[in-house]
Design an enzyme around this catalytic site. Structure first.
Site, PDB file in Angstrom:
ATOM      1  N   CYS A   1      -8.569  -7.130   2.233  1.00  0.00           N
ATOM      2  CA  CYS A   1      -8.548  -5.675   2.343  1.00  0.00           C
ATOM      3  C   CYS A   1      -9.876  -5.026   2.027  1.00  0.00           C
ATOM      4  CB  CYS A   1      -7.471  -5.108   1.423  1.00  0.00           C
ATOM      5  SG  CYS A   1      -5.856  -5.771   1.782  1.00  0.00           S
TER       6      CYS A   1
ATOM      7  N   HIS B   1       5.236 -10.148   2.706  1.00  0.00           N
ATOM      8  CA  HIS B   1       4.425 -11.099   3.484  1.00  0.00           C
ATOM      9  C   HIS B   1       3.562 -12.008   2.615  1.00  0.00           C
ATOM     10  CE1 HIS B   1       0.231  -9.372   3.528  1.00  0.00           C
ATOM     11  NE2 HIS B   1       0.906  -8.365   2.997  1.00  0.00           N
TER      12      HIS B   1
ATOM     13  N   THR C   1       0.844  -1.198   0.000  1.00  0.00           N
ATOM     14  CA  THR C   1       0.000   0.000   0.000  1.00  0.00           C
ATOM     15  C   THR C   1       0.879   1.248   0.000  1.00  0.00           C
ATOM     16  OG1 THR C   1      -1.834  -1.117   1.103  1.00  0.00           O
ATOM     17  CG2 THR C   1      -1.729   1.270   1.325  1.00  0.00           C
TER      18      THR C   1
ATOM     19  N   THR D   1      16.130   4.976   9.521  1.00  0.00           N
ATOM     20  CA  THR D   1      16.953   3.802   9.800  1.00  0.00           C
ATOM     21  C   THR D   1      16.402   2.584   9.056  1.00  0.00           C
ATOM     22  OG1 THR D   1      17.460   4.686  11.965  1.00  0.00           O
ATOM     23  CG2 THR D   1      17.843   2.334  11.636  1.00  0.00           C
TER      24      THR D   1
ATOM     25  N   SER E   1       5.531  -7.073  -2.220  1.00  0.00           N
ATOM     26  CA  SER E   1       5.447  -7.196  -0.769  1.00  0.00           C
ATOM     27  C   SER E   1       6.077  -8.488  -0.270  1.00  0.00           C
ATOM     28  CB  SER E   1       3.985  -7.152  -0.343  1.00  0.00           C
ATOM     29  OG  SER E   1       3.921  -7.248   1.044  1.00  0.00           O
TER      30      SER E   1
ATOM     31  N   GLN F   1       0.466  -9.648  -5.915  1.00  0.00           N
ATOM     32  CA  GLN F   1      -0.115 -10.990  -6.013  1.00  0.00           C
ATOM     33  C   GLN F   1       0.603 -11.850  -7.054  1.00  0.00           C
ATOM     34  OE1 GLN F   1      -2.082 -12.473  -4.109  1.00  0.00           O
ATOM     35  NE2 GLN F   1      -3.183 -10.883  -2.970  1.00  0.00           N
TER      36      GLN F   1
END
Lengths: 378, 394
Positions: free
Chosen positions: A321, A199, A70, A235, A197, A179
Site C-alpha cells: 500500500c 483477503h 481501509t 444488500t 480483513s 496483519q
C-alpha cells in the site's frame, strides 16, 4: 512460482472458493427480501455471522461487514470522531500504522481534529509512558495496530487498553488487526473497535469487518435503508461474507503449530542473509515470524524486487500500500533514513514449503551479488 | 490430585419424603447436560459430585441446571492421613490471595478419628504456621476452606458460584407453554421450568398472514428455553382458518377475545393429549386489552385446566430485565409479527360480556376447526444446539 507476499494478500483457499461458488449459485435471493429465497439467504447470512461471533466470543450485533480494512478503519476513526467531537477532538495513533490510518488522520486534521503520534521504544513497542502523557481529558480515540505490516511488530493490546482506560475511561481504543488475525491469537475484548480483513487469511478480496463493542457509539459514514443502527446499509454480499466466515474458521485453527513452522522458515532465511554484507535484518523481539523485513543498504529495493520477479519469486518493498515511500516502521524503530528507504518484505505462510525457502535463498544470494557488484562499480 | 465438580442442592433439601426422586431427577438432568463430556456422578443427600476430565466445561454446562444452590470446583486426594490432608490444603491455598480464612471439615467417613471441629482447628493451626500474615476468623472470612473426608477420598474446595436455584426440571410434571414471539412468554416459560415443570410449547401460526421468519423466531426462543428445559417439543398449530373465520363472522371489537378463547381451548385439548397438567402463558395484568381482569375472566372461562401466568404481576421493565438475563430478549425484539398482532382492531373490547361471547361463538362451527387444527399440527423437536443446515458451506 514462489509466492512470498502473503502479508499483501493471500490466495483464496479452495474450500472457501467452493463455498462462494455454491453460495452464488444456490442462494440468489436478497437477504433483505421477505420472500422464501430471501429468507433462505438471510438464514445462511445469520449462520455465517454467528460463526464469526462465536469464533471471537462477541455479539453478532457487534460485527459490521465492510469492503476492506481501509473502510473499516475509516468507519472506526471518522465514526468515533463524528460521534464524540463534542466531548473532545484529540486522537492518538502510533508511528507503526498502516498508511490508511495516516490518510484518515490527515482528513480529520483538516476538519479541526488534533492528532498526536505516540513514540515507540527501540524494540518497536509502544512507549507506555509517552502514551500516558499524551492522553488528555479530551482524548476521544487511540488507534494502535495489533501487528505492524512492515516489520511485523506485535503490540500488547490488553496492556495498552488498561493504560488508556486508566487515564481516561471515555477514550475509545481501536486496533487495526488486519496483519494479526490468523497469525496469532487475538482477543476482541482487548479493544473497543477492530478492523479485520478477509483477503489476508485466504478469503476473498472485497470483504472485511469492523468489530464495534456494543458499549461504543459511532456515527455511520453512509446512509441507506435498513435498521437505524445499521452502519453499512445495503444488500449484504452473501457469497463474500460466507466465504470470509469459512476462511476465518480455517485460519484460526492450529495457530500455534503454524507459527512454530513459520518461525523455522524465518530463522533459515535470517541465518543465511545475516552473513551477507550490506543486508540488515529489521527485526526486534516483538516481530512475528510471518513477516521478515530486510534492508539492502546498497541496492534500490525496487530493482531487487524486479530481479526476483524474473525468477518467478514474488516479494515486496515495504508494503503493497505504500510502495516507493520510506518504511515508516523501520524509520520509527531505527531512525536511519538509508535503512528505511531500502527495505524489502518477505512474508511467509504455513503453506510455504522448505523447498521454496531453499530456492528463495539461492535466488536471493545470486541476485544480490549481481546487483551489488554493479553498484560497487559505479 | 483430580479436579471434580461439587453440586450443592437448593430448595429440594427441604423435601424429606421424596428427596430420592428429586435427586435422581437432578442427576438425570445433569447427565443430560454433560452428554458430550465423559463423566461419572455420585451423590448423597448432602451433595452431588461429578468426576470428569473437563471440569471447566462441565461447570459451565451445569450452571444452566435448575435445583442447584451452589457449584464448586473441588480437588480430590487419595491421601487420607491428617498430615497429608494438611499439606494438600496448604498446596491448594498457598497462591490464593486472602487475608482471613476458616476451615470447615465434614466427615462422611465416621471412622476417621477425631471430631470435625477438632480436625478443622488442627488444619487451621497448621496453615497459620505455614502462611504469613493470615488470620482465622469464623464469620465472613475471605476464604472458606471446605475439607470433606469421605470413605475413599478427601475433597478440598472453596465457596463456588451460585446456581440457578429452583427445582430439578420435570420433578413437578409437565406444562404446556403458549409461546409467541414476544418478550413475555419465553420468560414465563423460564420461570415455570425453574419451578420444576418440564415444558412443551404451542405456537399459533397463521400463514400467509404471518411470515416464516416469525416461526423461525419462535424456534429460536424455544431453543434458548431448551438450555434449561432439555429438548422442547414445539407444537405448531395452523391457525389460519380459525382466524379467518373469526374475522369474517365476528364484529371486530370482540375479535381478540374470541381468538384468545380459541387458543385457550386448543391449548387445553392439546395439553390433556400430551399429559400436561397446566397451561403456562406470558399474560401480564393490564398490558393489553385481552389482559384486563375482566378479559382474563371471560377468556379463562373457556377452559377448566389451570392456567399459570408467572409474569402476571411483573412490570414490563421487570420482564425485560429477566428476558435479557435469560438471553431471549434480543430474539424477542426481532420485528416479525405473530398471529396476535395482525388484524388487531383499533378499539378492542376491554370489558367483554360472556353472553355476547357465547352468541358470537355459536355463529361458526369452531369445535370442528379446532380438532382439525390439533390433528394437523406440526411437531418440531428443538434441541439446545441448533443443527446447522449450512455446516458444509461454513
Amino acid at each position: 512460482m514462489i509466492y512470498l507476499d502473503y502479508s499483501a494478500t493471500t490466495p483464496v483457499a479452495l474450500e472457501v472458493l467452493d463455498t462462494m461458488t455454491r453460495t452464488t449459485k444456490e442462494f440468489i435471493g436478497n437477504a433483505n427480501s421477505l420472500n422464501g429465497l430471501g429468507i433462505k439467504s438471510k438464514e445462511l447470512l445469520n449462520s455465517a455471522i454467528k460463526q464469526i461471533a462465536e469464533l471471537f466470543s462477541v455479539l453478532e450485533s457487534e460485527l459490521t461487514f465492510t469492503s476492506s480494512s481501509t473502510e473499516s478503519n475509516n468507519m472506526a476513526l471518522i465514526g468515533v470522531a463524528m460521534a464524540m467531537f463534542k466531548k473532545g477532538k484529540h486522537i492518538i495513533v502510533s508511528k507503526l500504522e498502516h498508511p490508511s490510518i495516516y490518510a484518515i488522520c490527515d482528513y480529520l486534521t483538516s476538519i479541526g481534529f488534533e492528532i498526536n503520534y505516540v513514540n515507540n521504544n527501540e524494540e518497536g513497542l509502544i512507549d507506555f509512558d509517552h502514551l500516558k502523557s499524551l492522553i488528555r481529558p479530551d482524548t476521544i480515540l487511540v488507534s494502535i495496530c495489533a501487528v505492524n505490516s512492515e516489520m511485523g511488530i506485535r503490540q500488547p493490546l490488553k496492556m495498552i487498553r488498561q493504560i488508556i482506560k486508566k487515564e481516561n475511561p471515555m477514550t475509545q481504543f481501536h486496533s487495526d488487526m488486519t496483519q494479526g488475525i490468523g497469525k496469532m491469537a487475538l482477543s476482541l475484548h482487548d479493544v473497543d473497535l477492530a478492523s479485520i480483513s478477509s483477503h489476508k487469511i485466504y478469503g476473498p478480496k472485497g470483504i472485511a469487518l469492523l468489530y464495534k463493542s456494543s458499549m461504543v457509539n459511532i456515527k455511520p459514514l453512509i446512509y441507506g435503508s435498513g435498521k437505524s443502527n445499521d452502519l453499512k446499509p445495503g444488500t449484504p454480499a452473501l457469497p463474500l461474507i460466507v466465504g470470509f466466515s469459512k476462511a476465518l474458521r480455517l485460519a484460526l485453527d492450529d495457530l500455534e503449530k503454524k507459527e512454530k513452522y513459520i518461525s523455522l522458515l524465518n530463522e533459515r532465511i535470517c541465518k543465511k542473509v545475516n552473513s551477507i554484507e550490506g543486508v540488515l535484518i529489521n527485526k526486534t523481539k516483538y516481530s512475528i515470524p510471518h513477516i521478515l523485513n530486510l534492508s539492502l543498504m546498497n541496492i534500490k529495493p525496487e530493482t531487487f524486487i524486479h530481479a526476483m520477479d524474473n525468477e518467478g519469486i514474488y516479494i515486496s518493498t515495504n508494503t503493497a500500500c505504500s510502495s516507493g515511500d520510506l518504511s515508516s516502521a523501520v524509520m520509527a524503530v531505527y531512525n536511519d533514513l538509508t535503512r528505511a528507504t531500502h527495505t524489502i518484505r518477505i512474508s511467509i505462510s504455513s503453506q510455504t514449503t522448505t523447498e521454496e525457502i531453499t530456492r528463495f535463498i539461492e535466488a536471493f544470494e545470486k541476485n544480490y551479488q549481481t546487483l551489488n557488484s554493479l553498484v560497487a562499480k559505479e | 490430585m483430580e479436579k471434580v465438580v461439587i453440586i450443592k442442592y437448593g430448595e429440594l433439601s427441604t423435601k424429606s419424603d421424596n428427596i430420592n426422586f428429586f435427586l435422581k431427577t437432578l442427576k438425570n438432568n445433569v447427565e443430560a447436560k454433560l452428554k458430550e463430556i465423559s463423566h461419572e456422578i455420585k451423590y448423597d443427600r448432602g451433595r452431588m459430585i461429578v468426576y470428569t476430565n473437563d471440569t471447566e466445561k462441565a461447570l459451565v454446562k451445569i450452571k444452566d441446571v435448575f435445583g442447584i444452590h451452589e457449584i464448586c470446583i473441588g480437588y480430590k486426594y487419595q491421601d487420607k492421613t491428617l498430615e497429608g490432608i494438611k499439606e494438600n490444603v496448604y498446596k491448594q491455598i498457598k497462591d490464593l490471595s486472602f487475608n482471613t480464612f476458616k476451615v470447615v471439615t465434614k466427615r462422611s467417613d465416621k471412622n476417621f478419628p477425631g471430631k470435625s471441629m477438632e480436625i478443622s482447628a488442627d488444619i487451621g493451626g497448621y496453615l497459620l504456621s505455614r502462611l504469613e500474615g493470615k488470620k482465622v476468623i469464623l464469620h465472613d472470612a475471605d476464604l472458606t476452606i471446605h475439607v470433606e473426608i469421605r470413605i475413599n477420598e478427601v475433597l478440598i474446595y472453596f465457596d463456588g458460584e451460585k446456581g440457578l436455584g429452583g427445582y430439578p426440571v420435570s420433578t413437578l410434571g409437565k406444562g404446556l407453554l403458549m409461546l409467541s414471539g414476544g418478550i413475555d412468554s419465553p420468560v414465563a416459560g423460564y420461570l415455570a421450568i425453574k419451578r420444576g415443570v418440564r415444558i412443551e410449547a404451542i405456537y399459533f401460526d397463521s400463514p400467509p398472514h404471518t411470515s416464516p421468519m416469525a416461526l423461525k423466531k419462535v424456534e429460536d426462543l424455544a431453543r434458548i428455553l431448551a438450555r434449561y428445559n432439555g429438548e422442547v417439543k414445539l407444537h405448531v398449530i395452523n391457525f389460519t382458518k380459525i382466524q379467518e373465520e373469526i374475522i369474517k363472522n365476528i364484529p371486530n371489537f370482540y375479535l381478540i377475545t374470541i381468538m384468545r378463547r380459541m387458543m385457550y381451548q386448543i391449548s387445553a385439548l392439546l395439553a390433556s393429549n400430551i399429559n400436561a397438567h397446566i397451561i403456562i402463558n406470558g399474560e401480564s395484568i393490564g398490558q393489553v386489552a385481552s389482559q384486563t381482569l375482566k378479559s382474563m375472566q371471560v377468556i379463562n372461562e373457556a377452559i377448566k385446566m389451570p392456567v399459570i401466568r408467572p409474569v402476571c404481576t411483573y412490570d414490563k421493565l421487570e420482564i425485560i430485565d429477566l428476558a435479557k438475563k435469560i438471553g431471549t430478549y434480543e430474539t424477542s425484539i426481532e420485528p416479525y409479527e405473530d398471529c396476535c398482532t395482525i388484524f388487531v382492531p383499533d378499539h378492542p373490547v376491554i370489558h367483554p360480556d360472556l353472553k355476547i361471547v357465547y352468541e358470537y361463538e355459536s355463529l361458526v362451527d369452531f369445535k370442528t376447526l379446532m380438532f382439525e387444527a390439533i390433528k394437523n399440527r406440526k411437531i418440531i423437536r428443538i434441541k439446545e444446539k441448533e443443527e446447522n443446515v449450512y455446516e458444509d458451506l461454513l
